[in-house]
Design an enzyme around this catalytic site. Structure first.
Site, PDB file in Angstrom:
ATOM      1  N   GLU A  82       0.597  -1.706   0.229  1.00  0.00           N
ATOM      2  CA  GLU A  82       0.189  -0.618  -0.390  1.00  0.00           C
ATOM      3  C   GLU A  82       0.944   1.240   0.192  1.00  0.00           C
ATOM      4  O   GLU A  82       0.533   1.967  -0.997  1.00  0.00           O
ATOM      5  CB  GLU A  82      -1.078  -0.495   1.435  1.00  0.00           C
ATOM      6  N   SER A 361     -49.885 -25.915  42.072  1.00  0.00           N
ATOM      7  CA  SER A 361     -49.050 -26.994  43.001  1.00  0.00           C
ATOM      8  C   SER A 361     -47.713 -26.664  43.301  1.00  0.00           C
ATOM      9  O   SER A 361     -47.700 -26.261  44.486  1.00  0.00           O
ATOM     10  CB  SER A 361     -49.229 -27.573  43.412  1.00  0.00           C
TER      11      SER A 361
END
Length: 647
Positions: A82, A361
């Site tokens: 680059e 219950s």
């Protein structure tokens, strides 16, 4: 003539300086975004053993790498392809610009760039990608200014964290982990070359999409390094031959979506930037138990579906059916597994934390524990007969309530133990009546219950709770009288913030008194309504819960070290198939989960330990447990015999 040319030159210089000065004055502050660089960062969620559960991010999936984390080899590879003169220029490569200008003039348009790494950073973070001369001028000016504000190392650090590298990965650290499942310092040269070759065209060169093209681009990076003399012949040859393994993972990698959703809701209250702040979240979850819980819930769900389709062929009812499972360490409160539904892809609603349902219950143990703490014994006799209650409500007066046992029979007298083992509604209601509703309500508030109904329906579990809430209350039994608040997040931190959980414990009763309850709930599994929850090789205790018309089915239970709550029902509160009780629908999920638990962790405690202060004796021919607070009642006297009837 010379004076005129000199004048024009000076005017030109002043014009350029003025032009540059104008742009700096107008736009120079834009570079502050890179000087004080705070990109969006991914948050990572881990289980209790350090296994990653999910990546969390908003728009950009990025893990940040400081400059000292970036290997020199990666810097060299990047500069080779680059910007070879990066450490020599001031942000702009003048020679490259002139070469590009000549080509652009010949073509009559922008056809070639000459961007340095600094310019690329500016373009990708501060500017648009449109090819206009005005943007190019801004890019040049910003790049020169940035080089005066940041060091070369800082510019490289920002570049390598800002760049998009395909597949939803931002920054080299994210891409290295995503593509190769490696940290930066373990990348090979070929893998490094693949990454630094991606910014040119990240979607086109993404190795998950175009593997051979990605390798070709990487080879050009390696060749350039070789030409520059930055790698030797052997390294060059080896790198060209390598074909790295590439992983094609989903971005979130979410292995427990219901857990992650619940974690994010909690974390967002602590830190609203949890999706972008780069946090590390350590949860209490055990991902192996989480998967076991998911499979166990699906196993029980499939059983309900099979029974429903076989007997009723009712597909619409199945569409509404769902379930939830919560498992935790009752002593610490750490949630080990949390499954909020059978299929997250079909419904993200988290029933484990958000659904409020009646426990039926499964609520009874709190009433029976209250009775024990008030001096009742497991062998105390309760009245199991029918009664009719008159009451008024907003719509009418003189109404009658006639509660029934599930079996629709009556025992007359029944011990407290057997009343709970067989979940006798009438005995429970009569127990509340004997103690007094106001006294029961007062004692239950010690558990932290809210919105309790102030009538006898309380005895049958008319309160509404989420599975996670019920699990929290059940720690009172499973943790030997100490209630612990469940929690999902152990710690949460990033570079700026740190938070750690502070477990909350409340003493409800003594270990001796809760052990009495454990012996009863153990019998529920051995010979009562919870027989389908029994697991070979480990003692478990628990209670079933079934509301009217099988709208809700529960099993809440525990082993010596792990507690688990399972719920099934229809999302719209309509009845399930008749007969889908807590024992039939929910208990099998509990059983399957504990089978996996002892397979995964064979060292877990297998037997309940009886604390000192608990006695054992035969009472009316049965083994019973007692404490000083709950002594056994006297043995009933043998009936007298009239000898005259023998002759």
């Amino acid at each position: 003539m010379k004076r005129a040319l000199l004048t024009l030159f000076v005017i030109g210089i002043l014009a350029v300086v003025g032009f540059v000065g104008y742009f700096v004055a107008m736009y120079g502050h834009e570079t502050e975004k890179l000087v004080d660089y705070r990109p969006e960062l991914t948050t990572y969620v881990y289980d209790r053993n350090g296994e990653k559960i999910a990546n969390i991010f908003d728009k950009e999936n990025r893990a940040y790498a400081a400059f000292d984390e970036i290997p020199p080899q990666m810097i060299e590879a990047l500069l080779a392809i680059e910007d070879t003169t990066f450490f020599e220029h001031n942000g702009v490569n003048v020679d490259a610009i002139f070469r590009a200008i000549v080509k652009d003039i010949k073509a009559g348009r922008l056809v070639e760039g000459a961007s340095t790494i600094t310019q690329q950073l500016v373009k990708n973070t501060l500017l648009t990608r449109e090819k206009k001369f005005s943007r190019k001028i801004k890019e040049l000016i910003f790049s020169i200014k940035l080089e005066t504000e940041l060091s070369k190392e800082q510019i490289l650090e920002r570049y390598l964290n800002a760049i998009y590298l395909g597949h939803g990965y931002y920054g080299v650290k994210t891409a290295a982990q995503g593509y190769f499942h490696k940290p930066l310092d373990r990348l090979t040269l070929k893998e490094t070359a693949i990454l630094v070759g991606l910014p040119k065209a990240p979607s086109f060169y993404a190795p998950t999409r175009n593997y051979d093209l990605a390798l070709g681009r990487a080879n050009r990076v390696i060749e350039r390094m070789h030409v520059l003399g930055w790698i030797d012949e052997g390294t060059y040859d080896d790198a060209l031959k390598e074909r790295p393994k590439v992983y094609n993972d989903t971005l979130t990698q979410n292995r427990a979506p219901y857990v992650v959703d619940a974690v994010l809701r909690r974390a967002a209250k602590l830190y609203p930037d949890v999706r972008t702040g780069g946090y590390t979240i350590e949860t209490t979850i055990d991902i192996r138990l989480q998967e076991a819980a998911r499979k166990a819930l699906k196993y029980a769900y499939d059983g309900i579906v099979k029974r429903t389709m076989t007997r009723e062929h009712n597909a619409s009812r199945i569409a509404r059916l769902n379930g939830a499972l919560v498992s935790l360490d009752p002593k610490s409160g750490e949630v080990l597994a949390l499954v909020g539904g059978v299929d997250y892809a079909k419904s993200a609603f988290n029933r484990a934390t958000q659904a409020k349902r009646q426990p039926g219950s499964a609520f009874k143990p709190f009433i029976f524990q209250t009775a024990l703490d008030l001096g009742y014994s497991t062998a105390s006799e309760l009245v199991d007969i029918a009664r009719t209650y008159n009451y008024d409500d907003k719509n009418a007066s003189g109404k009658k309530w006639k509660p029934k046992n599930y079996e629709r029979d009556y025992k007359g007298l029944i011990t407290l133990r057997d009343a709970l083992v067989h979940s006798r509604n009438l005995a429970t209601i009569n127990l509340v009546t004997d103690i007094g509703l106001s006294r029961i309500l007062h004692e239950l508030k010690r558990y932290g219950f809210k919105n309790l109904s102030h009538d006898l329906s309380l005895a049958l579990g008319s309160i509404t709770l989420s599975p996670l809430e019920l699990a929290g209350y059940y720690t009172s039994f499973a943790a030997q009288g100490v209630q612990t608040q469940p929690y999902l997040i152990k710690s949460l931190h990033n570079r700026r913030n740190t938070w750690e959980a502070e477990p909350k414990h409340t003493v409800i009763t003594s270990p001796q008194q809760t052990y009495l309850m454990t012996t009863v709930l153990r019998d529920v599994v051995k010979r009562g309504t919870g027989r389908n929850a029994a697991v070979r090789g480990i003692e478990v205790a628990g209670k079933t819960g079934t509301t009217n018309k099988s709208i809700d089915a529960w099993f809440a239970g525990y082993s010596p070290s792990v507690e688990t709550v399972v719920w099934f029902g229809n999302d719209d509160n309509t009845p399930m198939r008749r007969g889908e009780t807590g024992g039939r629908a929910a208990a099998p999920a509990f059983r399957e989960y504990y089978r996996q638990l002892i397979r995964l962790y064979p060292q877990v405690p297998r037997h309940f330990e009886m604390p000192k202060g608990v006695g054992v004796a035969k009472h009316v021919g049965k083994t019973e447990y007692f404490t000083k607070q709950s002594p056994l009642p006297p043995e009933p006297a043998a009936p007298e015999t009239d000898d005259s009837l023998l002759f």
